[in-house]
Design a protein around this motif. Sequence first.
Motif, PDB file in Angstrom:
ATOM      1  N   GLY A  13       0.782  -1.229   0.000  1.00 54.93           N
ATOM      2  CA  GLY A  13       0.000   0.000   0.000  1.00 54.93           C
ATOM      3  C   GLY A  13       0.809   1.272   0.000  1.00 54.93           C
ATOM      4  O   GLY A  13       0.252   2.362  -0.236  1.00 54.93           O
ATOM      5  N   GLU A  14       2.124   1.187   0.229  1.00 54.94           N
ATOM      6  CA  GLU A  14       2.942   2.408   0.286  1.00 54.94           C
ATOM      7  C   GLU A  14       3.191   2.975  -1.107  1.00 54.94           C
ATOM      8  O   GLU A  14       3.196   4.195  -1.305  1.00 54.94           O
ATOM      9  CB  GLU A  14       4.279   2.121   0.965  1.00 54.94           C
ATOM     10  N   ARG A  15       3.412   2.101  -2.083  1.00 54.90           N
ATOM     11  CA  ARG A  15       3.704   2.541  -3.444  1.00 54.90           C
ATOM     12  C   ARG A  15       2.712   1.876  -4.400  1.00 54.90           C
ATOM     13  O   ARG A  15       2.877   0.716  -4.780  1.00 54.90           O
ATOM     14  CB  ARG A  15       5.142   2.184  -3.824  1.00 54.90           C
ATOM     15  N   SER A  18     -11.721   3.235 -21.504  1.00 55.62           N
ATOM     16  CA  SER A  18     -10.484   3.308 -20.732  1.00 55.62           C
ATOM     17  C   SER A  18     -10.476   2.179 -19.707  1.00 55.62           C
ATOM     18  O   SER A  18     -11.511   1.856 -19.118  1.00 55.62           O
ATOM     19  CB  SER A  18     -10.352   4.660 -20.022  1.00 55.62           C
ATOM     20  N   THR A  19      -9.310   1.589 -19.535  1.00 59.31           N
ATOM     21  CA  THR A  19      -9.138   0.486 -18.583  1.00 59.31           C
ATOM     22  C   THR A  19      -8.109   0.893 -17.543  1.00 59.31           C
ATOM     23  O   THR A  19      -6.983   1.263 -17.876  1.00 59.31           O
ATOM     24  CB  THR A  19      -8.669  -0.789 -19.301  1.00 59.31           C
ATOM     25  N   LEU A  20      -8.490   0.833 -16.293  1.00 60.19           N
ATOM     26  CA  LEU A  20      -7.601   1.192 -15.190  1.00 60.19           C
ATOM     27  C   LEU A  20      -7.002  -0.051 -14.560  1.00 60.19           C
ATOM     28  O   LEU A  20      -7.722  -1.009 -14.250  1.00 60.19           O
ATOM     29  CB  LEU A  20      -8.371   1.970 -14.125  1.00 60.19           C
ATOM     30  N   SER A  21      -5.695  -0.038 -14.378  1.00 63.33           N
ATOM     31  CA  SER A  21      -5.031  -1.082 -13.593  1.00 63.33           C
ATOM     32  C   SER A  21      -4.227  -0.402 -12.486  1.00 63.33           C
ATOM     33  O   SER A  21      -3.604   0.629 -12.696  1.00 63.33           O
ATOM     34  CB  SER A  21      -4.122  -1.951 -14.464  1.00 63.33           C
ATOM     35  N   GLN A  22      -4.271  -1.003 -11.292  1.00 57.45           N
ATOM     36  CA  GLN A  22      -3.583  -0.459 -10.123  1.00 57.45           C
ATOM     37  C   GLN A  22      -2.570  -1.485  -9.628  1.00 57.45           C
ATOM     38  O   GLN A  22      -2.916  -2.644  -9.391  1.00 57.45           O
ATOM     39  CB  GLN A  22      -4.587  -0.146  -9.017  1.00 57.45           C
ATOM     40  N   THR A  23      -1.327  -1.039  -9.500  1.00 59.45           N
ATOM     41  CA  THR A  23      -0.248  -1.945  -9.111  1.00 59.45           C
ATOM     42  C   THR A  23       0.246  -1.617  -7.711  1.00 59.45           C
ATOM     43  O   THR A  23       0.629  -0.481  -7.417  1.00 59.45           O
ATOM     44  CB  THR A  23       0.928  -1.843 -10.093  1.00 59.45           C
ATOM     45  N   ASN A  24       0.246  -2.635  -6.858  1.00 62.12           N
ATOM     46  CA  ASN A  24       0.776  -2.536  -5.498  1.00 62.12           C
ATOM     47  C   ASN A  24       2.211  -3.055  -5.529  1.00 62.12           C
ATOM     48  O   ASN A  24       2.439  -4.265  -5.588  1.00 62.12           O
ATOM     49  CB  ASN A  24      -0.089  -3.372  -4.549  1.00 62.12           C
ATOM     50  N   VAL A  25       3.176  -2.142  -5.543  1.00 60.84           N
ATOM     51  CA  VAL A  25       4.580  -2.508  -5.683  1.00 60.84           C
ATOM     52  C   VAL A  25       5.123  -2.993  -4.342  1.00 60.84           C
ATOM     53  O   VAL A  25       5.030  -2.293  -3.329  1.00 60.84           O
ATOM     54  CB  VAL A  25       5.398  -1.303  -6.188  1.00 60.84           C
ATOM     55  N   LEU A  26       5.737  -4.182  -4.348  1.00 63.23           N
ATOM     56  CA  LEU A  26       6.298  -4.745  -3.117  1.00 63.23           C
ATOM     57  C   LEU A  26       7.822  -4.841  -3.157  1.00 63.23           C
ATOM     58  O   LEU A  26       8.483  -4.621  -2.150  1.00 63.23           O
ATOM     59  CB  LEU A  26       5.690  -6.130  -2.860  1.00 63.23           C
ATOM     60  N   ASN A  27       8.385  -5.174  -4.315  1.00 61.03           N
ATOM     61  CA  ASN A  27       9.840  -5.193  -4.496  1.00 61.03           C
ATOM     62  C   ASN A  27      10.141  -4.743  -5.921  1.00 61.03           C
ATOM     63  O   ASN A  27       9.680  -5.377  -6.880  1.00 61.03           O
ATOM     64  CB  ASN A  27      10.418  -6.597  -4.269  1.00 61.03           C
ATOM     65  N   ALA A  28      10.914  -3.666  -6.061  1.00 63.85           N
ATOM     66  CA  ALA A  28      11.159  -3.122  -7.396  1.00 63.85           C
ATOM     67  C   ALA A  28      12.463  -2.345  -7.430  1.00 63.85           C
ATOM     68  O   ALA A  28      12.976  -1.911  -6.392  1.00 63.85           O
ATOM     69  CB  ALA A  28      10.004  -2.223  -7.831  1.00 63.85           C
ATOM     70  N   GLY A  29      12.989  -2.186  -8.636  1.00 64.70           N
ATOM     71  CA  GLY A  29      14.212  -1.416  -8.827  1.00 64.70           C
ATOM     72  C   GLY A  29      14.285  -0.866 -10.232  1.00 64.70           C
ATOM     73  O   GLY A  29      13.638  -1.370 -11.155  1.00 64.70           O
ATOM     74  N   THR A  30      15.092   0.184 -10.412  1.00 60.50           N
ATOM     75  CA  THR A  30      15.215   0.883 -11.690  1.00 60.50           C
ATOM     76  C   THR A  30      16.681   1.182 -11.971  1.00 60.50           C
ATOM     77  O   THR A  30      17.458   1.480 -11.054  1.00 60.50           O
ATOM     78  CB  THR A  30      14.433   2.208 -11.658  1.00 60.50           C
ATOM     79  N   THR A  31      17.052   1.094 -13.241  1.00 56.03           N
ATOM     80  CA  THR A  31      18.364   1.546 -13.668  1.00 56.03           C
ATOM     81  C   THR A  31      18.213   2.346 -14.953  1.00 56.03           C
ATOM     82  O   THR A  31      17.329   2.053 -15.773  1.00 56.03           O
ATOM     83  CB  THR A  31      19.344   0.376 -13.888  1.00 56.03           C
ATOM     84  N   ARG A  32      19.034   3.369 -15.110  1.00 58.02           N
ATOM     85  CA  ARG A  32      19.046   4.145 -16.349  1.00 58.02           C
ATOM     86  C   ARG A  32      20.259   3.800 -17.198  1.00 58.02           C
ATOM     87  O   ARG A  32      20.561   4.495 -18.170  1.00 58.02           O
ATOM     88  CB  ARG A  32      18.990   5.641 -16.036  1.00 58.02           C
TER      89      ARG A  32
END
Length: 316
Positions: free
Chosen positions: A232-234, A250-264
């Motif tokens: 629920g935090e992200r 329009s179709t709505l999707s909601q994602t509850n992120v639990l473990n994630a990471g990003t690189t550029r």
Amino acid sequence: MSSSRLEPGERRADRRETVEIDLGGRTVSVPKGGLYDRYRMDTDLDEVARDARVGGVDFFRQLPKTRVDSAIGPTLTPNYYYRISTARLTMPAPSRAIRARLPKELAPLEVAPGLGLVSVMFFRYDVCDIDFYTEAAVGIAVKPVRHGKLGFFDLVAGLKNEHLDSYVLSLPVSTQIAQVRGHAGYGFPKWVTALDVDITAQRTTARVANDTGEVDLALTASTPKQTAYPSGERVGSLTSYTSINGAWHSTLSQTNVLNAGTTRSSGGVSLQIGEGRMADDLRSLKPKRIIQFDVMTEGQLALHMPVPTSVPSRNK
């Protein structure tokens, strides 16, 4: 069709006995004894909470389902995905090439004059209301469909993946029920193919097969360092636009992120563009280099049924 390596759990699922069910007048096969066979979307959350693969179900208790009529018959919405993992490659592309693939009512989200954003995504749905399947997508980031100019915060939120609006060109899946629900019920360009996705904290791999079993698109990459988030935090959202029977939805999707990471950094990221429907769609957009790679090794998703939406006319 040939397929790349499957995880042991997938092999067991492939050998499971199936049953035929009716979905809006279409007959599809689903795993016997699976969540859809037993619950028809009205899944017992307490039972799901006992699945060792699922970190909890509090996110879904706050999003109660409602019964609606749809192109696939009466159904419950949203569709719950209790354990998912995803990978997204984001690339800039010329707005002219993007506009050539967009319906005239939609406009690309531009990060600079003449430059929009496109993405390639891979999904693995380990536990969900319609059972295990995998999916891939070639999509275009578009401006939110509403009157008025795009605000600065819309652009910032879109770039941070907190809220995105998109138009999808390709969306292959690995199971019949996902194809029928996605195409007939949501208006997405879905078809069934051999599609393998494996996402761990160390490695991310995916392979989409074309009609002959060869590579359409394939990904091999080191998984970016993951950060854990309390449920629920992200929570991010995605609004996708489709035309169903000539009317915009329009179709709505909601994602509850639990473990994630990003690189550029694109170091250690290899995207193979082969021959097939996805490869053709991606090439038509003329993407440039990879500017962002997002991986979520654990998350949850609520996918709502599409609703009619007013789309103002735009000039290309």
